[in-house]
Design a protein around this motif. Structure first.
Motif, PDB file in Angstrom:
ATOM      1  N   CYS A   1      38.790  42.756  56.610  1.00  0.00           N
ATOM      2  CA  CYS A   1      38.522  41.518  55.641  1.00  0.00           C
ATOM      3  C   CYS A   1      39.017  41.517  54.445  1.00  0.00           C
ATOM      4  CB  CYS A   1      36.834  41.004  56.181  1.00  0.00           C
ATOM      5  SG  CYS A   1      36.213  42.122  54.947  1.00  0.00           S
ATOM      6  N   ARG A   2      38.514  40.348  53.827  1.00  0.00           N
ATOM      7  CA  ARG A   2      38.692  40.443  52.034  1.00  0.00           C
ATOM      8  C   ARG A   2      37.829  40.520  51.397  1.00  0.00           C
ATOM      9  NH1 ARG A   2      42.217  34.404  50.953  1.00  0.00           N
ATOM     10  NH2 ARG A   2      44.282  34.797  51.876  1.00  0.00           N
ATOM     11  N   VAL A   3      37.669  41.631  50.347  1.00  0.00           N
ATOM     12  CA  VAL A   3      36.281  41.094  49.558  1.00  0.00           C
ATOM     13  C   VAL A   3      36.790  41.034  48.352  1.00  0.00           C
ATOM     14  CG1 VAL A   3      35.057  43.381  48.608  1.00  0.00           C
ATOM     15  CG2 VAL A   3      36.139  43.568  51.200  1.00  0.00           C
ATOM     16  N   LEU A   4      35.505  39.634  48.044  1.00  0.00           N
ATOM     17  CA  LEU A   4      35.858  39.670  46.707  1.00  0.00           C
ATOM     18  C   LEU A   4      35.094  40.589  44.889  1.00  0.00           C
ATOM     19  CD1 LEU A   4      35.122  36.009  46.703  1.00  0.00           C
ATOM     20  CD2 LEU A   4      37.206  37.162  46.331  1.00  0.00           C
ATOM     21  N   VAL A   5      35.840  41.668  44.715  1.00  0.00           N
ATOM     22  CA  VAL A   5      35.480  42.659  43.701  1.00  0.00           C
ATOM     23  C   VAL A   5      36.830  42.729  42.975  1.00  0.00           C
ATOM     24  CG1 VAL A   5      36.184  44.259  45.507  1.00  0.00           C
ATOM     25  CG2 VAL A   5      34.310  44.741  43.921  1.00  0.00           C
ATOM     26  N   ASN A   6      36.378  43.165  41.691  1.00  0.00           N
ATOM     27  CA  ASN A   6      37.848  43.797  41.084  1.00  0.00           C
ATOM     28  C   ASN A   6      37.807  44.954  41.307  1.00  0.00           C
ATOM     29  OD1 ASN A   6      37.234  41.422  38.658  1.00  0.00           O
ATOM     30  ND2 ASN A   6      35.168  42.379  38.557  1.00  0.00           N
ATOM     31  N   PRO A   7      39.006  45.723  40.627  1.00  0.00           N
ATOM     32  CA  PRO A   7      39.492  46.668  40.914  1.00  0.00           C
ATOM     33  C   PRO A   7      38.513  47.968  40.305  1.00  0.00           C
ATOM     34  CG  PRO A   7      41.717  45.173  39.831  1.00  0.00           C
ATOM     35  CD  PRO A   7      40.038  44.401  39.557  1.00  0.00           C
ATOM     36  N   TRP A   8      39.078  49.345  41.088  1.00  0.00           N
ATOM     37  CA  TRP A   8      37.816  49.894  40.620  1.00  0.00           C
ATOM     38  C   TRP A   8      37.814  50.556  39.278  1.00  0.00           C
ATOM     39  CZ3 TRP A   8      33.595  52.247  41.389  1.00  0.00           C
ATOM     40  CH2 TRP A   8      33.652  53.567  40.891  1.00  0.00           C
ATOM     41  N   PRO A   9      39.378  51.117  38.790  1.00  0.00           N
ATOM     42  CA  PRO A   9      39.276  51.051  37.724  1.00  0.00           C
ATOM     43  C   PRO A   9      38.246  50.122  36.452  1.00  0.00           C
ATOM     44  CG  PRO A   9      41.155  51.528  38.357  1.00  0.00           C
ATOM     45  CD  PRO A   9      40.760  51.074  39.012  1.00  0.00           C
ATOM     46  N   GLU A  10      38.408  48.792  36.874  1.00  0.00           N
ATOM     47  CA  GLU A  10      37.626  48.130  35.511  1.00  0.00           C
ATOM     48  C   GLU A  10      36.190  48.736  36.099  1.00  0.00           C
ATOM     49  OE1 GLU A  10      40.501  47.027  36.646  1.00  0.00           O
ATOM     50  OE2 GLU A  10      41.825  46.756  35.318  1.00  0.00           O
TER      51      GLU A  10
END
Length: 124
Positions: A98-107
């Motif tokens: 599903c969609r997950v509202l989260v920033n990319p891992w490096p950030e």
């Protein structure tokens, strides 16, 4: 549309829930928390108790099962341990279905660490 808000006992999640309730959004709101009766439970349509994100295997299994069984469209993680897990899993190619509202891992990794954040900001 079904949205899952995590950590509904926290103040950030309760604010997000109030914003959804005060808007004209008509989707179904699911809540998820490690406590059985968190403060935000009264603001959701459906609720499930979550294992702690510190037990990543149990947390992942329970979350993926909920997403698949209930047809959750979007997960909004609202506590740091859950944000870290979900962002890292996506980065590692183990994203939820599903969609997950989260920033990319490096950030997420950078801004979860005060020293890395300081170094990054000084370099800007």
């Amino acid at each position: 549309m079904k949205v899952l808000i995590t950590a509904v006992g926290g103040d950030l999640a309760q604010s997000a829930l109030n914003c959804l309730r005060d808007s004209d959004w008509t989707g179904e709101i699911w809540g998820w928390d490690t406590q059985n009766w968190p403060a935000g439970r009264a603001l959701v349509d459906q609720f499930r108790v979550a294992p702690p994100a510190s037990d990543e295997a149990a947390y992942r299994d329970a979350l993926e099962e909920l997403v698949r069984e209930e047809g959750i469209d979007v997960v909004v993680p609202l506590c740091e341990p859950e944000i870290r897990c979900l962002s890292r899993w996506h980065h590692e190619g183990r994203a939820l279905p599903c969609r997950v509202l989260v920033n990319p891992w490096p950030e997420v990794e950078r801004f979860s660490d005060k020293w890395l954040t300081t170094c990054y900001l000084r370099a800007q």
